[in-house]
Enzyme design. Structure first.
Site, PDB file in Angstrom:
ATOM      1  N   SER A 149      13.367 -14.788  46.640  1.00 46.82           N
ATOM      2  CA  SER A 149      13.465 -14.664  45.185  1.00 46.82           C
ATOM      3  C   SER A 149      12.116 -14.421  44.533  1.00 46.82           C
ATOM      4  O   SER A 149      12.045 -14.013  43.393  1.00 46.82           O
ATOM      5  CB  SER A 149      14.110 -15.908  44.596  1.00 46.82           C
ATOM      6  N   LYS A 183       9.580 -16.893  44.322  1.00 44.06           N
ATOM      7  CA  LYS A 183       9.007 -18.118  43.746  1.00 44.06           C
ATOM      8  C   LYS A 183       7.578 -18.341  44.205  1.00 44.06           C
ATOM      9  O   LYS A 183       6.685 -18.569  43.386  1.00 44.06           O
ATOM     10  CB  LYS A 183       9.846 -19.351  44.136  1.00 44.06           C
ATOM     11  N   SER A 184       7.352 -18.296  45.492  1.00 45.89           N
ATOM     12  CA  SER A 184       6.011 -18.550  46.037  1.00 45.89           C
ATOM     13  C   SER A 184       5.028 -17.477  45.603  1.00 45.89           C
ATOM     14  O   SER A 184       3.889 -17.777  45.246  1.00 45.89           O
ATOM     15  CB  SER A 184       6.062 -18.623  47.565  1.00 45.89           C
ATOM     16  N   ALA A 244       1.158 -27.331  51.722  1.00 46.46           N
ATOM     17  CA  ALA A 244       2.268 -26.747  52.473  1.00 46.46           C
ATOM     18  C   ALA A 244       3.110 -27.883  53.052  1.00 46.46           C
ATOM     19  O   ALA A 244       2.617 -28.685  53.840  1.00 46.46           O
ATOM     20  CB  ALA A 244       1.731 -25.863  53.596  1.00 46.46           C
ATOM     21  N   HIS A 286       3.717 -17.054  55.171  1.00 49.43           N
ATOM     22  CA  HIS A 286       3.172 -17.713  53.977  1.00 49.43           C
ATOM     23  C   HIS A 286       1.647 -17.832  54.072  1.00 49.43           C
ATOM     24  O   HIS A 286       0.946 -17.593  53.089  1.00 49.43           O
ATOM     25  CB  HIS A 286       3.808 -19.095  53.775  1.00 49.43           C
ATOM     26  N   ARG A 322      -1.455 -15.785  51.334  1.00 51.80           N
ATOM     27  CA  ARG A 322      -2.371 -16.425  50.382  1.00 51.80           C
ATOM     28  C   ARG A 322      -3.819 -16.169  50.779  1.00 51.80           C
ATOM     29  O   ARG A 322      -4.123 -15.934  51.945  1.00 51.80           O
ATOM     30  CB  ARG A 322      -2.068 -17.909  50.238  1.00 51.80           C
ATOM     31  N   GLU A 338      -1.598 -29.578  54.793  1.00 52.31           N
ATOM     32  CA  GLU A 338      -0.240 -29.567  55.323  1.00 52.31           C
ATOM     33  C   GLU A 338       0.283 -30.992  55.262  1.00 52.31           C
ATOM     34  O   GLU A 338      -0.162 -31.856  56.025  1.00 52.31           O
ATOM     35  CB  GLU A 338      -0.232 -29.009  56.742  1.00 52.31           C
TER      36      GLU A 338
END
Length: 173
Positions: A1, A3-4, A22, A38, A42, A50
């Site tokens: 979608s 979001k991230s 994370a 992911h 970034r 984490e």
């Protein structure tokens, strides 16, 4: 979608000193690949923590201020806390469900305090869990209800709330 991606774009606008929290665990090959994607998406100069529990304590021990802190993802955090019990939630009675939910809400509240303490901007990515069908099993319903209330807690604490649909952010608050 998206979001991230949207949250990362907002974080990049804040400056270079970003802490990415994370919450995912590499529990299988698919999740390992998801985590890898992911990581690659970034900036390499962001710091990564984490963690999915005791986040405030970890932030306090770090003692560093950040331009922004991004937690990705709250619903994964709830999932990990649920799996950490080592119990079969489908056998839980109402008292045990309520105790677990209280522990999750305490963890979320402490996490939000930590984020507010160590950054002027905190962002929390989460999945919307209440717009679909009611799950046909107790585990799904327990997760959905608790994650939904955790989302409500975060949204109530937030200055702004967005829902991202097909990569398009829709401001809710």
């Amino acid at each position: 979608s998206g979001k991230s991606t949207y949250a990362q774009r907002l974080a990049m606008e804040q400056g270079h000193k970003i802490l990415y929290i994370a919450s995912a665990l590499p529990i299988d090959e698919e999740m390992k690949e998801r985590i890898k994607r992911h990581r690659e998406s970034r900036p390499s100069f962001w710091q990564t923590l984490e963690a999915y529990r005791s986040i405030k304590a970890k932030l306090d021990s770090d003692g560093e201020r950040y331009h922004g802190i991004l937690l990705d993802c709250l619903t994964v955090m709830v999932t990990n806390l649920l799996m950490d019990t080592g119990e079969d939630p489908e056998k839980w009675d109402r008292k045990r469900i309520d105790a677990f939910e209280k522990a999750v809400m305490r963890e979320v509240t402490e996490t939000l305090k930590g984020i507010r303490t160590w950054s002027n901007l905190g962002m929390v990515v989460s999945n919307e869990v209440g717009m679909g069908l009611v799950p046909d099993n107790p585990l799904g319903r327990i997760f959905r209800d608790i994650a939904g209330r955790a989302n409500q807690l975060v949204a109530a604490d937030a200055d702004r709330v967005f829902m991202v649909v097909s990569g398009i952010p829709v401001r809710l608050k």
